[in-house]
Structure formats: C-alpha cells, structure tokens
Design a protein around this motif. Structure first.
Motif, PDB file in Angstrom:
ATOM      1  N   LEU A 209       1.049  -1.319  -0.011  1.00 53.16           N
ATOM      2  CA  LEU A 209      -0.112   0.043  -0.161  1.00 53.16           C
ATOM      3  C   LEU A 209       0.914   1.262  -0.073  1.00 53.16           C
ATOM      4  O   LEU A 209       1.884   1.414   0.955  1.00 53.16           O
ATOM      5  CB  LEU A 209      -0.935  -0.067   1.292  1.00 53.16           C
ATOM      6  N   THR A 210       0.756   2.081  -0.869  1.00 52.63           N
ATOM      7  CA  THR A 210       1.412   3.562  -1.042  1.00 52.63           C
ATOM      8  C   THR A 210       0.240   4.577  -1.436  1.00 52.63           C
ATOM      9  O   THR A 210      -1.040   4.261  -1.641  1.00 52.63           O
ATOM     10  CB  THR A 210       2.438   3.397  -2.211  1.00 52.63           C
ATOM     11  N   ALA A 211       0.662   5.813  -1.774  1.00 52.62           N
ATOM     12  CA  ALA A 211      -0.154   6.673  -2.003  1.00 52.62           C
ATOM     13  C   ALA A 211      -0.735   6.507  -3.294  1.00 52.62           C
ATOM     14  O   ALA A 211      -1.961   7.018  -3.505  1.00 52.62           O
ATOM     15  CB  ALA A 211       0.512   8.226  -1.846  1.00 52.62           C
ATOM     16  N   SER A 212      -0.242   5.818  -4.176  1.00 56.09           N
ATOM     17  CA  SER A 212      -0.859   5.613  -5.406  1.00 56.09           C
ATOM     18  C   SER A 212      -1.666   4.391  -5.453  1.00 56.09           C
ATOM     19  O   SER A 212      -2.281   4.004  -6.515  1.00 56.09           O
ATOM     20  CB  SER A 212       0.368   5.431  -6.476  1.00 56.09           C
ATOM     21  N   GLY A 213      -2.091   3.709  -4.389  1.00 52.74           N
ATOM     22  CA  GLY A 213      -2.917   2.559  -4.413  1.00 52.74           C
ATOM     23  C   GLY A 213      -2.285   1.185  -3.708  1.00 52.74           C
ATOM     24  O   GLY A 213      -1.171   1.525  -3.100  1.00 52.74           O
ATOM     25  N   ALA A 214      -2.990   0.192  -3.651  1.00 51.45           N
ATOM     26  CA  ALA A 214      -2.795  -0.926  -3.342  1.00 51.45           C
ATOM     27  C   ALA A 214      -2.862  -2.143  -4.059  1.00 51.45           C
ATOM     28  O   ALA A 214      -3.615  -2.195  -5.104  1.00 51.45           O
ATOM     29  CB  ALA A 214      -3.958  -1.241  -1.849  1.00 51.45           C
ATOM     30  N   GLY A 219      -3.838  -8.432  -8.118  1.00 48.32           N
ATOM     31  CA  GLY A 219      -3.818  -7.183  -8.905  1.00 48.32           C
ATOM     32  C   GLY A 219      -4.226  -5.953  -8.035  1.00 48.32           C
ATOM     33  O   GLY A 219      -3.980  -5.995  -6.588  1.00 48.32           O
ATOM     34  N   VAL A 220      -4.599  -4.783  -8.529  1.00 47.16           N
ATOM     35  CA  VAL A 220      -4.909  -3.849  -7.963  1.00 47.16           C
ATOM     36  C   VAL A 220      -6.283  -3.893  -7.136  1.00 47.16           C
ATOM     37  O   VAL A 220      -7.177  -4.128  -7.443  1.00 47.16           O
ATOM     38  CB  VAL A 220      -5.003  -2.681  -8.778  1.00 47.16           C
ATOM     39  N   ILE A 221      -6.266  -3.358  -5.734  1.00 46.63           N
ATOM     40  CA  ILE A 221      -7.285  -3.226  -4.959  1.00 46.63           C
ATOM     41  C   ILE A 221      -7.479  -1.692  -4.158  1.00 46.63           C
ATOM     42  O   ILE A 221      -6.403  -1.072  -4.662  1.00 46.63           O
ATOM     43  CB  ILE A 221      -7.435  -4.130  -3.778  1.00 46.63           C
ATOM     44  N   THR A 222      -8.281  -1.426  -3.864  1.00 46.70           N
ATOM     45  CA  THR A 222      -8.600  -0.215  -3.220  1.00 46.70           C
ATOM     46  C   THR A 222      -7.656  -0.165  -1.827  1.00 46.70           C
ATOM     47  O   THR A 222      -7.635  -1.314  -1.138  1.00 46.70           O
ATOM     48  CB  THR A 222      -9.988   0.492  -2.925  1.00 46.70           C
ATOM     49  N   ARG A 223      -7.507   1.073  -1.404  1.00 45.30           N
ATOM     50  CA  ARG A 223      -6.908   1.262   0.020  1.00 45.30           C
ATOM     51  C   ARG A 223      -7.893   0.772   1.017  1.00 45.30           C
ATOM     52  O   ARG A 223      -7.335   0.044   1.955  1.00 45.30           O
ATOM     53  CB  ARG A 223      -6.501   2.733   0.227  1.00 45.30           C
ATOM     54  N   SER A 224      -9.111   0.983   1.192  1.00 44.48           N
ATOM     55  CA  SER A 224     -10.179   0.752   1.962  1.00 44.48           C
ATOM     56  C   SER A 224     -10.349  -0.855   2.013  1.00 44.48           C
ATOM     57  O   SER A 224     -10.404  -1.676   3.325  1.00 44.48           O
ATOM     58  CB  SER A 224     -11.347   1.133   1.835  1.00 44.48           C
ATOM     59  N   ASP A 225     -10.250  -1.404   0.901  1.00 48.58           N
ATOM     60  CA  ASP A 225     -10.291  -3.076   0.868  1.00 48.58           C
ATOM     61  C   ASP A 225      -8.809  -3.705   1.408  1.00 48.58           C
ATOM     62  O   ASP A 225      -9.121  -4.648   2.025  1.00 48.58           O
ATOM     63  CB  ASP A 225     -10.280  -3.395  -0.634  1.00 48.58           C
ATOM     64  N   ALA A 226      -7.810  -3.107   1.002  1.00 44.79           N
ATOM     65  CA  ALA A 226      -6.660  -3.352   1.754  1.00 44.79           C
ATOM     66  C   ALA A 226      -6.468  -3.700   3.185  1.00 44.79           C
ATOM     67  O   ALA A 226      -6.161  -4.636   3.714  1.00 44.79           O
ATOM     68  CB  ALA A 226      -5.385  -2.634   1.022  1.00 44.79           C
ATOM     69  N   LEU A 227      -7.056  -2.183   3.738  1.00 42.05           N
ATOM     70  CA  LEU A 227      -7.178  -2.174   5.193  1.00 42.05           C
ATOM     71  C   LEU A 227      -8.144  -3.321   5.900  1.00 42.05           C
ATOM     72  O   LEU A 227      -7.995  -4.052   6.797  1.00 42.05           O
ATOM     73  CB  LEU A 227      -7.578  -0.649   5.636  1.00 42.05           C
ATOM     74  N   ALA A 228      -9.168  -3.492   5.157  1.00 47.72           N
ATOM     75  CA  ALA A 228     -10.156  -4.385   5.441  1.00 47.72           C
ATOM     76  C   ALA A 228      -9.719  -5.792   5.641  1.00 47.72           C
ATOM     77  O   ALA A 228     -10.048  -6.715   6.439  1.00 47.72           O
ATOM     78  CB  ALA A 228     -11.461  -4.252   4.573  1.00 47.72           C
ATOM     79  N   ARG A 229      -8.980  -6.168   4.559  1.00 43.66           N
ATOM     80  CA  ARG A 229      -8.486  -7.370   4.322  1.00 43.66           C
ATOM     81  C   ARG A 229      -7.151  -7.815   5.436  1.00 43.66           C
ATOM     82  O   ARG A 229      -6.987  -8.756   5.776  1.00 43.66           O
ATOM     83  CB  ARG A 229      -7.809  -7.739   3.050  1.00 43.66           C
ATOM     84  N   PHE A 230      -6.450  -6.482   5.755  1.00 44.12           N
ATOM     85  CA  PHE A 230      -5.316  -6.828   6.846  1.00 44.12           C
ATOM     86  C   PHE A 230      -5.872  -6.616   8.311  1.00 44.12           C
ATOM     87  O   PHE A 230      -5.593  -7.367   8.891  1.00 44.12           O
ATOM     88  CB  PHE A 230      -4.267  -5.844   6.516  1.00 44.12           C
ATOM     89  N   ALA A 231      -6.565  -5.693   8.510  1.00 43.28           N
ATOM     90  CA  ALA A 231      -7.174  -5.322   9.889  1.00 43.28           C
ATOM     91  C   ALA A 231      -8.727  -5.228  10.165  1.00 43.28           C
ATOM     92  O   ALA A 231      -9.222  -4.383  10.300  1.00 43.28           O
ATOM     93  CB  ALA A 231      -6.605  -3.958  10.393  1.00 43.28           C
TER      94      ALA A 231
END
Length: 556
Positions: A209-214, A219-231
């Motif tokens: 996850l960086t400022a340009s996306g996750a 492939g590519v996912i949204t920032r909110s999706d990445a946070l939901a999958r991790f925490a």
C-alpha cells in the motif's frame, strides 16, 4: 488542568503513562526492538560520495553534500529506492541540459514544466518556460559529468538487487517466527515498497500500500479494501475470506498515523526516519486499545554500516529521543534492544569504533612519541582502560573492564561509550598496573588486527558470499525449497559470525568454488571460513586511557 483556560492549556504538553491511566492490561506490552542485519557493501556509499556536484536551477542552491546524504538514506532503505532516486536525478539533468543547449537556464518553477517519467523526460518548449542565458559551456560540462556518474551508478545498482533479496529473506524469517500473526512493514519510500513487493508478488497473503494505491498478488485493490483485508477488527468490518486475507502488509508511512491496525502484532522498520516520533507512530498503529495480542514485537533492518558512519542516522534519532526524555518523560525505547549500545555485528562495531576515534582525533590530535607511553584518565562509572599497542601504522586497540583484557570489538565499544566524562589525574600506580596487565595478556587473540582495513575487506567478501546464498534460495525448485532454505539459513549464520583476519581468503575461496548449490552450502556449514587470531604488532604500549570510577564509588 481543570482551572486553566484554553489558551493556557495550549501552551502545555499533557502526557499520561499507560500505567497511571490504568491501561496496562488493555494495551499490549512492547518487546524491545530486534535488529536484523544484511551484508554490507562499501562500494555504493563511496560512489555516491564521489558524485560530481549537481547543477542547481537558476534560483536554487546546489544541495552539496545533502544530495549524497539523501541518496545514502535511500540506499539504506533499498536498492529499488536508490535506483528510483538516481533516475529522477538523471531526468533532471537531461531537462537542464536541453534548456541550456537552447540558451535558457530554468528556475525551480520553470523546471517543473518538464514531465518526468520512470525512464524518460517529456521536454517543454524552453523558449517559453525558461530564462535566457549567455555562455553555458561550463554549466553543461558540470551537468554532463554529474549525469555520466549517475548513469554508471544506475548500471551498477540495476545489475545487482542482492541486498533487496536479502531484505526479503529477512522478512520471510520474521514471518516464520510469528506464524498467523499479521505483520506490517513500514518504509519512508514508495520505491522500497514496490521493490520488495516484487520479491513477494507470487506469495499468498502479501499486500502493498502506497499513496498511489494498493496491490495484492491478484492485482490492484482499493486502499479501504486492503485495510479491511489486513485489519478487519480494527476497521469494524466482516473478516475476509481466507483466500483474500492479507497477513503481511508492506506500506509507506502513509499508514504510520491516524490509522488503526491493532489486528497486527508485529511491526518492521524497513528503514529509519529522521525522527524518533515517526518510529513511535509506527509502533503505535498496533500497540493500542482493542488489540487481541498480549505482546507486540518490533524489528528493524539496520542501516548499512558504511552509510551509517557517514550520515549518523541512528545516533541522530537517539539524540532526539534523549531530548524528548528530558523534556516530557520516557518514550517506548524504539531503538532499544537487549544490547542497546553495542552493535551486534563485529564489522559494525569496528566501524562504530573507528567513527568515535576519528572524532577524538579531530577534537585534539597528539602525535605518538617513538618510545614514550602517553597516559591519561577520565571519570567513569566503572574502572577499566583503553590502550593502543604496537607500532604505527599497525596499532591494535585493547580494552579492559572488570579485570578482563580484550580485543573483542563489542567489548571495546562498550569501554569507549563509558569514556565520555571529564578528565581526572592519572594515578601512576593505576597506569603501571594496567601496563603490566597488557603485557601479560598478549597471548590473547587479536580480533582487531587492523580496524582500518580488515573489517572493510571481510565485509566486501561476506557480501559476495551472502549474495550467492540469496541467489541459491531464489533459484531453488519448489520441491527443494524447504531444504535449501534450511541450509541457506545455517550457512548465512556462519558467514555472519565473528571472523578473524585470515577469513577473508577463505571467503574468496568459497565464492570461487565450483560445485552444486547444495554441496556449496553444505561445505560452508561443514568447513566454513576459519576463525583466526593472527598477531601482527609488537607489545609496545603507545597510549593508555584509564577509566577512573573513584568518584562513582565515593558517591555510592
């Protein structure tokens, strides 16, 4: 606090401790930070410091040594971060060259009209955006010299990403030590995150996850999706499917503040920022109310020894942490470890010793007499001494604490760190006693035969061996990987153990050895580089510094 106005409160720092707030049972305990080390490479820092000066915009300064220091910090983070920074510098040089050849010298704002991509520059119309200039031949010569050096560095870095492979191996080791525990790894640089993610791109449960996306392996996912999958617990969402779960998140400091990540139990510092506060914020993402862990763990990848000696990053952070301690009370000891003031690697300790001694020499240089012994004393909390033994230029540094005379770099560094107080009169009896102990201890192994040369040579040869070990792990077939990883870990520990001066020849022989990968690893485990205790200097004591603890005993 109840009686103060809002303006008065605004001039205060209000702080409470976890214990006094009654939260010690609800917030996990933080284990001391554990350092992880990778092989050093002195060639890159030397090349960065040797870069010809850059040409600034017409309204800017040249940056001087700060350019090299910035590049060094990025190299300490990753090879990928250094390569990205060098590409930006090259693109800037191309834009300046184009403008100057057209008779214009752009300012900082004018230079921003050029569009920089990963490996190309979209040039603007220089006559429209840049300031006219006369003869620019000297500026062009300087730019070309700088650009040529940057290109050479890029070729060197681009051919060898072995240090990033080693970083990935360290992260795999940490994951293996905490199975099933979500891990978050922080870096200042997006290029570091992208580069390391490439090392894990085929592994399940890894996200970046960086400022340009996750991104995840799929492939590519949204920032909110990445946070939901991790925490999911911290973000109040339904747990993801097992196949979608992120257990290891690589991220920039974008997530180091204002985000709840208490599902995680481990924090990894991929690099060191300039401030201790940033380290606290990273750990604070997981060490907070709502965590399901009784303890949280922190790891750090120690900066390159050669670069650390030049930019003093770790020392800077510790100094800032001390200032915070004095001003508002204790912190979480973000840089502490079970040996907080002593570097674990003997090569790193030798480099730290050399840095301290160089500072002493700059502060007050004294030329050693041919036959005399210089003696002095400083107040200290413990008794002991430091001594230079031998003849120039082959002087050996010896230290003593608690009646033990040693040449071990870790112990000598510990003595050096005690010798920081004011000078006191040197007792002749104490000097004679120390001289006698030195003379009777010359049969002990001299681990520091040459602080100036041996550590550098062995570090370079270790780097070659460790690079080959990492390459073997990467190229292992899937059905052989478990065995190869086990052999590689044993071999790596042997190569990183304390070695004597003659080990450099053994290391070179190992690199050149022609055999199968597994046989090569087994040979390191079976035979390994040989420790030695060569003696190369005489017994003459050139100088001695006593640590006098009589004042401390009096106070006690």
């Amino acid at each position: 606090a109840q009686t103060l106005t809002g303006t008065e409160l605004g001039r205060c720092v209000v702080r409470r401790r976890i214990e006094s707030a009654g939260l010690s049972k609800r917030i996990p305990e933080a284990e001391p930070l554990v350092w992880k080390e990778i092989a050093d490479n002195n060639a890159i820092p030397r090349a960065l410091l040797a870069l010809p000066p850059a040409v600034p915009p017409s309204d800017g300064g040249d940056g001087g040594v700060f350019i090299a220091r910035s590049l060094l910090r990025q190299w300490c983070s990753s090879d990928a971060a250094l390569e990205a920074a060098l590409r930006r510098r090259l693109a800037r040089a191309i834009a300046l060259t184009d403008a100057l050849q057209s008779g214009h010298y752009p300012s900082e704002d004018e230079l921003s009209a050029w569009t920089f991509a990963e490996d190309s520059v979209q040039l603007a119309f220089t006559s429209l955006v840049a300031t006219p200039i006369g003869d620019a031949s000297q500026l062009l010569d300087s730019i070309r010299a700088h650009a040529d050096s940057v290109r050479r560095l890029l070729r060197c870095v681009g051919r060898n990403y072995s240090r990033d492979v080693m970083r990935a191996d360290v992260l795999r080791e940490i994951r293996g030590a905490h199975p099933g525990v979500p891990i978050v790894a922080f870096s200042q640089y997006a290029a570091t995150i992208r580069g390391l993610f490439q090392e894990f791109r085929n592994e399940r449960g890894v996200g970046a996850l960086t400022a340009s996306g996750a991104r995840v392996a799929g492939g590519v996912i949204t920032r909110s999706d990445a946070l939901a999958r991790f925490a999911p617990v911290a973000n109040g969402v339904k747990p993801p499917r097992e196949i979608d779960r992120i257990e290891f998140l690589l991220t920039t400091d974008l997530l180091s503040e204002g985000v709840n990540l208490q599902d995680a139990g481990v924090v990894v510092h991929l690099d060191l920022p300039w401030t201790a506060a940033r380290l606290e914020q990273r750990l604070g993402r997981v060490r907070r109310l709502g965590s399901t862990h009784q303890r949280v763990y922190a790891y750090g990848i120690r900066p390159s020894t050669a670069a650390e000696a030049l930019i003093h990053l770790e020392r800077t952070i510790k100094r800032k942490m001390h200032a915070t301690e004095v001003s508002i009370g204790g912190s979480q000891r973000s840089l502490s470890s079970d040996r907080p003031e002593v570097l674990r690697s003997p090569i790193a300790a030798a480099e730290r010793i050399r840095t301290i001694l160089r500072d002493w020499v700059i502060a007050g240089s004294v030329r050693l007499a041919d036959n005399a012994t210089f003696a002095a004393a400083v107040a200290a909390s413990r008794s002991g001494f430091l001594s230079l033994v031998g003849e120039e230029p082959n002087l050996v540094l010896i230290g003593s604490i608690a009646d033990r005379v040693t040449e071990d770099p870790h112990e000598i560094l510990g003595v050096l760190l005690l010798a920081t107080k004011s000078e006191v009169p040197a007792s002749s009896c104490a000097v004679n006693d120390a001289l006698q102990r030195i003379r009777t201890s010359r049969q002990r192994a001299r681990a520091l035969t040459s602080i100036e040369n041996t550590a550098t040579v062995i570090a370079r040869n270790r780097h070659k061996v460790l690079a080959r070990i990492s390459g073997i792990v990467q190229s292992a077939r899937p059905h052989e990987r478990q065995r190869v990883v086990s052999l590689a870990e044993k071999a790596r520990k042997i190569v990183l153990s304390r070695l004597g001066a003659s080990a450099e020849a053994d290391l070179l022989d190992l690199v050149a050895l022609k055999t199968t990968n597994e046989e090569w690893l087994e040979k390191i485990i079976r035979d390994g580089p040989q420790r030695d205790s060569r003696r190369t200097s005489s017994d003459r004591v050139a100088a001695i510094l006593l640590l006098d603890d009589s004042g401390a005993r009096g106070r006690n």
